[in-house]
Write an enzyme that holds these catalytic residues in place. Sequence first.
Site, mmCIF file in Angstrom:
data_model
loop_
_atom_site.group_PDB
_atom_site.id
_atom_site.type_symbol
_atom_site.label_atom_id
_atom_site.label_comp_id
_atom_site.label_asym_id
_atom_site.label_seq_id
_atom_site.Cartn_x
_atom_site.Cartn_y
_atom_site.Cartn_z
ATOM 1 N N THR A 37 -7.937 6.310 -6.466
ATOM 2 C CA THR A 37 -7.048 5.530 -7.020
ATOM 3 C C THR A 37 -6.019 4.910 -6.103
ATOM 4 O O THR A 37 -5.322 4.067 -6.390
ATOM 5 C CB THR A 37 -5.963 6.333 -7.983
ATOM 6 O OG1 THR A 37 -5.782 7.579 -6.938
ATOM 7 C CG2 THR A 37 -6.815 7.106 -9.257
ATOM 8 N N ASN B 281 -12.819 10.426 -1.746
ATOM 9 C CA ASN B 281 -13.303 9.557 -2.786
ATOM 10 C C ASN B 281 -13.386 8.271 -2.369
ATOM 11 O O ASN B 281 -12.687 7.704 -2.208
ATOM 12 C CB ASN B 281 -12.302 9.806 -4.073
ATOM 13 C CG ASN B 281 -11.970 11.265 -4.771
ATOM 14 O OD1 ASN B 281 -13.366 11.825 -4.550
ATOM 15 N ND2 ASN B 281 -11.085 11.799 -4.785
ATOM 16 N N CYS C 200 0.665 -1.570 -0.041
ATOM 17 C CA CYS C 200 -0.006 0.108 -0.207
ATOM 18 C C CYS C 200 0.963 1.302 0.034
ATOM 19 O O CYS C 200 1.735 1.547 0.954
ATOM 20 C CB CYS C 200 -0.864 0.049 1.034
ATOM 21 S SG CYS C 200 -1.744 1.576 1.474
ATOM 22 N N HIS D 137 -8.496 8.286 2.658
ATOM 23 C CA HIS D 137 -7.342 9.270 2.971
ATOM 24 C C HIS D 137 -8.458 10.464 2.563
ATOM 25 O O HIS D 137 -9.436 10.451 1.669
ATOM 26 C CB HIS D 137 -6.280 9.533 1.905
ATOM 27 C CG HIS D 137 -6.775 9.097 0.560
ATOM 28 N ND1 HIS D 137 -6.790 7.816 -0.001
ATOM 29 C CD2 HIS D 137 -7.157 9.976 -0.759
ATOM 30 C CE1 HIS D 137 -7.407 7.895 -1.559
ATOM 31 N NE2 HIS D 137 -7.409 8.891 -1.816
ATOM 32 N N HIS E 135 -9.070 14.250 1.481
ATOM 33 C CA HIS E 135 -8.539 15.605 0.598
ATOM 34 C C HIS E 135 -9.221 16.849 1.339
ATOM 35 O O HIS E 135 -10.035 17.013 1.729
ATOM 36 C CB HIS E 135 -8.802 15.586 -0.559
ATOM 37 C CG HIS E 135 -8.625 14.355 -1.572
ATOM 38 N ND1 HIS E 135 -7.495 14.494 -2.699
ATOM 39 C CD2 HIS E 135 -9.104 13.195 -1.667
ATOM 40 C CE1 HIS E 135 -7.404 13.239 -3.101
ATOM 41 N NE2 HIS E 135 -8.417 12.495 -2.611
ATOM 42 N N HIS F 71 -3.955 0.774 8.195
ATOM 43 C CA HIS F 71 -4.605 0.875 7.033
ATOM 44 C C HIS F 71 -6.044 0.395 7.071
ATOM 45 O O HIS F 71 -6.472 -0.560 7.746
ATOM 46 C CB HIS F 71 -3.841 -0.364 6.341
ATOM 47 C CG HIS F 71 -4.294 -0.724 4.947
ATOM 48 N ND1 HIS F 71 -3.805 -0.107 3.850
ATOM 49 C CD2 HIS F 71 -5.330 -1.503 4.077
ATOM 50 C CE1 HIS F 71 -4.646 -0.500 2.596
ATOM 51 N NE2 HIS F 71 -5.535 -1.261 3.136
#
Length: 123
Positions: A99, A91, A8, A104, A106, A50
């Site tokens: 992607t 996202n 990752c 995460h 933003h 993770h």
Amino acid sequence: MSSTEADCLFCKIVLGDIPSTPVYETGLTYAFRDINAQAEIHVLVVPRQHYEDAAVLASEDPALLAEVMLAGVEVAKQEGIDESGYRMVFNTGPDAGRTVFHAHLHVLGGEQLGLFGRPYRTG
Ligand code: 5GP
Ligand code: ZN
């Protein structure tokens, strides 16, 4: 679940195996500049542990998701965009263009941001 995944990208960034530009950190989160900024200020906030995406994080550790959001708020203050405004985005899934498969947040700002998506067309 193991705390990191060997292949990752963001686990490697959290561990320092891949370099990044740090912006803010807590015991459980890490914030760094996006390598391909889409605004004057574009920072990513990740949980150190993770989780595949925000949906998994929300269901498995909602307190950690809240800490990621609070870290995003602190990033905005530190970057001096808390008054001018900013956008926080997760996202999730292909239509959102996600992607990297490590949850995460933003944090985008520092200028007038573009439209969010595109105007909805009814016909
Ligand atoms: P996504 O499209 O999955 O929501 O966002 C992934 C983000 O990670 C993208 O904005 C992309 O520019 C950023 N990114 C991809 N690889 C790297 C990297 O190696 N370092 C940093 N700092 N950001 C990266
Ligand atoms: Zn990871």
